[in-house]
Design an enzyme around this catalytic site. Structure first.
Site, mmCIF file in Angstrom:
data_model
loop_
_atom_site.group_PDB
_atom_site.id
_atom_site.type_symbol
_atom_site.label_atom_id
_atom_site.label_comp_id
_atom_site.label_asym_id
_atom_site.label_seq_id
_atom_site.Cartn_x
_atom_site.Cartn_y
_atom_site.Cartn_z
ATOM 1 N N ASP A 148 0.882 -1.164 0.000
ATOM 2 C CA ASP A 148 0.000 0.000 0.000
ATOM 3 C C ASP A 148 0.925 1.220 0.000
ATOM 4 O O ASP A 148 1.436 1.609 1.039
ATOM 5 C CB ASP A 148 -0.890 -0.013 1.245
ATOM 6 N N GLU A 201 -1.031 -1.229 -4.894
ATOM 7 C CA GLU A 201 -2.261 -0.474 -5.137
ATOM 8 C C GLU A 201 -2.025 0.510 -6.267
ATOM 9 O O GLU A 201 -1.035 1.247 -6.278
ATOM 10 C CB GLU A 201 -2.692 0.270 -3.876
ATOM 11 N N ASP A 252 -2.655 1.248 6.942
ATOM 12 C CA ASP A 252 -1.801 0.976 5.768
ATOM 13 C C ASP A 252 -1.355 -0.488 5.749
ATOM 14 O O ASP A 252 -1.252 -1.106 4.690
ATOM 15 C CB ASP A 252 -0.563 1.875 5.789
#
Length: 194
Positions: A7, A68, A141
Site C-alpha cells: 500500500d 495499489e 496501511d
C-alpha cells in the site's frame, strides 16, 4: 502462492505478506509499515522506502508483488508521493524478476469485503477475519497491504487461469473467432455512414 502486498505511501508504506491459493485458507506471513520522516527531502525518503521494500523482498521472497494502483486525488502533493513510492516498489520487485500486478482500491475492497465501496474499518475487519488474526493489523496501511495480497491471490490467480486457457485454445477456435469479428466489422462501419 506467496504475495507481498504494498500500500504505497511516502510517510507510511504498508507491506503485508500472505500465503494462499483460491479455495484454501489464507495465512499471514508478515505485516508492517516502512516509514520515512515527513520533514526529510524526497530523495532520502525514497531511498528509505527502497531499502524497506528490499528488506521485505529479501526476507519473505514472494512469488508476486501486488501494488495499489495510484488514482487521482485532489491533493497533488499526496498523489505524487504515493506514485513515487509505488514506482519504487515496482522497481524493487522487477529488479528481482518478481512479477508485479496493480489493483485499484475498489477492486481490493470488492475482493475482500464484497463491496467496492467498503470503508477502511470494513476492510480491516475482513482482513482480520480472513487471516484469522487475534487483533486487527495496525495502522490501516498495514491492513490495506494485506488486503492487496488477498485480492491478488483470489483475483490474480483467476486472471492467470483465464489467460492460460485462452493461450491454450485450439487455433481453429481462434480462427473462427477472428472470422466472426471480421464479418461483424463491415456491418458496424456501414451503420455509421451518413
Amino acid at each position: 502462492m506467496r504475495v507481498l502486498g504494498v500500500d504505497p505511501g511516502l510517510t507510511r508504506c504498508g507491506v503485508g505478506v500472505v500465503d494462499g491459493a483460491p479455495g484454501r485458507p489464507l495465512k499471514m506471513a508478515g505485516v508492517g509499515v516502512v516509514r520515512t520522516p515527513a520533514d526529510a527531502e524526497i530523495g532520502p525518503r525514497l531511498l528509505l522506502v527502497e531499502q524497506g521494500i528490499e528488506a521485505w523482498l529479501e526476507e519473505y521472497r514472494p512469488d508476486m508483488v501486488a501494488v495499489e494502483r495510484v488514482f487521482a486525488q485532489h491533493n497533488v502533493r499526496t498523489v505524487m508521493g504515493t506514485a513515487q513510492a509505488s514506482a519504487v516498489a515496482m522497481l524493487c520487485a522487477t529488479r528481482r524478476g518478481i512479477p508485479v500486478t496493480l489493483h485499484t482500491p475498489s477492486e481490493v475492497k470488492a475482493a475482500v469485503t464484497g463491496s467496492g465501496r467498503a470503508d477502511k474499518a470494513q476492510v480491516t475487519a475482513m482482513v482480520t477475519r480472513l487471516l484469522r488474526l487475534d487483533a486487527p493489523p495496525k495502522p490501516a496501511d498495514a491492513a490495506d497491504a494485506l488486503a492487496l495480497a488477498i485480492c491478488h491471490i483470489w483475483r490474480g490467480a483467476a486472471a492467470g487461469r483465464i489467460a492460460a486457457a485462452v493461450a491454450k485454445a485450439p487455433p481453429a477456435r481462434s480462427a473462427a473467432a477472428a472470422v466472426v469479428r471480421a464479418a461483424a466489422r463491415p456491418a458496424v462501419r456501414q451503420e455509421h455512414r451518413p
